[in-house]
Design a protein around this motif. Sequence first.
Motif, PDB file in Angstrom:
ATOM      1  N   HIS A  34      30.384  49.391  40.594  1.00 48.96           N
ATOM      2  CA  HIS A  34      31.148  48.176  40.320  1.00 48.96           C
ATOM      3  C   HIS A  34      32.624  48.531  40.393  1.00 48.96           C
ATOM      4  N   ILE A  35      33.369  47.748  41.159  1.00 48.90           N
ATOM      5  CA  ILE A  35      34.791  48.018  41.384  1.00 48.90           C
ATOM      6  C   ILE A  35      35.590  47.194  40.388  1.00 48.90           C
ATOM      7  N   GLY A  36      35.994  47.844  39.304  1.00 50.36           N
ATOM      8  CA  GLY A  36      36.791  47.168  38.292  1.00 50.36           C
ATOM      9  C   GLY A  36      38.266  47.209  38.616  1.00 50.36           C
ATOM     10  N   GLU A  37      39.035  46.451  37.852  1.00 49.92           N
ATOM     11  CA  GLU A  37      40.473  46.424  38.087  1.00 49.92           C
ATOM     12  C   GLU A  37      41.097  47.796  37.899  1.00 49.92           C
ATOM     13  N   ALA A  38      40.523  48.595  36.995  1.00 51.32           N
ATOM     14  CA  ALA A  38      41.055  49.941  36.780  1.00 51.32           C
ATOM     15  C   ALA A  38      40.858  50.826  38.008  1.00 51.32           C
ATOM     16  N   ALA A  87      37.336  32.773  57.304  1.00 55.13           N
ATOM     17  CA  ALA A  87      37.975  33.909  56.646  1.00 55.13           C
ATOM     18  C   ALA A  87      38.246  33.539  55.194  1.00 55.13           C
ATOM     19  N   TYR A  88      38.028  34.516  54.316  1.00 52.69           N
ATOM     20  CA  TYR A  88      38.120  34.276  52.879  1.00 52.69           C
ATOM     21  C   TYR A  88      39.031  35.301  52.226  1.00 52.69           C
ATOM     22  N   HIS A  89      39.862  34.793  51.296  1.00 49.40           N
ATOM     23  CA  HIS A  89      40.892  35.598  50.617  1.00 49.40           C
ATOM     24  C   HIS A  89      41.489  36.619  51.590  1.00 49.40           C
ATOM     25  N   ALA A  90      42.015  36.077  52.687  1.00 52.83           N
ATOM     26  CA  ALA A  90      42.448  36.908  53.825  1.00 52.83           C
ATOM     27  C   ALA A  90      43.872  36.561  54.238  1.00 52.83           C
ATOM     28  N   PRO A  91      44.632  37.550  54.700  1.00 53.84           N
ATOM     29  CA  PRO A  91      46.004  37.303  55.176  1.00 53.84           C
ATOM     30  C   PRO A  91      46.002  36.783  56.609  1.00 53.84           C
ATOM     31  N   THR A 145      40.358  31.024  41.445  1.00 54.47           N
ATOM     32  CA  THR A 145      39.914  32.279  42.047  1.00 54.47           C
ATOM     33  C   THR A 145      41.063  33.267  42.166  1.00 54.47           C
ATOM     34  N   VAL A 146      40.695  34.549  42.249  1.00 53.66           N
ATOM     35  CA  VAL A 146      41.654  35.614  42.513  1.00 53.66           C
ATOM     36  C   VAL A 146      41.200  36.340  43.772  1.00 53.66           C
ATOM     37  N   HIS A 147      42.083  37.176  44.294  1.00 51.53           N
ATOM     38  CA  HIS A 147      41.781  37.884  45.530  1.00 51.53           C
ATOM     39  C   HIS A 147      40.474  38.673  45.400  1.00 51.53           C
ATOM     40  N   ALA A 175      36.841  40.751  40.505  1.00 48.18           N
ATOM     41  CA  ALA A 175      37.398  39.525  41.073  1.00 48.18           C
ATOM     42  C   ALA A 175      36.341  38.453  41.313  1.00 48.18           C
ATOM     43  N   PHE A 176      35.081  38.814  41.240  1.00 49.20           N
ATOM     44  CA  PHE A 176      33.999  37.909  41.637  1.00 49.20           C
ATOM     45  C   PHE A 176      34.018  36.615  40.833  1.00 49.20           C
TER      46      PHE A 176
END
Length: 239
Positions: A73-77, A148-152, A204-206, A215-216
């Motif tokens: 799990h990819i946490g903010e930390a 495209a989602y949360h994309a530049p 939502t966040v990135h 971020a999910f």
Amino acid sequence: MQIPTTDGLADAFAACPDHGERHPGVLMYPDAFGIRPAIREMATELAGHGYYVLVPNFFYREGPTPVIDLPGHIGEADRSALVAGLMPLIKDLTPERVLRDADAYLGFLTSRPEVGAGPVAVTGYCIGGLLATRTAAAHPGQVAALAAYHAPVAADGPESLLRLTADVHFGHAATDITPEALGELNRSLDAAGVDYTSEIYPGTVHGFTMSDTDAFAPAGLRLHWDRLLPLLTGALAKD
């Protein structure tokens, strides 16, 4: 799977329905964290709706995915250090390399015996959404749908969007774009004359589509499917 490119072999994941007929093809670019269980689940879910989905490792020049060690799990930390490790790879992914790779990915996708002869779709998440946008702009006669989602998506400038001919959906994180910037982006899409929707997903966040990150947002992922599936049905059924 292994996709031959001009710079080597790109490892990839593919998912398709288990029945025998041929299916429309979808090229799915993952986010910068690459092919992992969360991405495989999304590709498999999309395949269940009747598509052959190909997910390339666009960092293949650095080795097979994942190119960095990822926690379950990819946490903010974790995110800041992981992104910092990936930034040199992202910078090395020049537009020229992206387009050479896109040619190889689309050639491989359309050569699969499970893929029908019609147009294809391209989807992408985070940096993958920018790669998807570049791919669609470079292959106007072949790519009929772009999501495209949360994309530049406007990182290459508004003039890059003028080359789009695909039906388009851009789903933006609320933290990624201001209403004013969204209006500017949408005016560029208007100028391109494409059939599009481009909207901010509330609350939502990135990274909101990625179930293995902090971020999910479940509601954001559901809205993603609510927008993506009709886009693909409409665009790939037209031709």
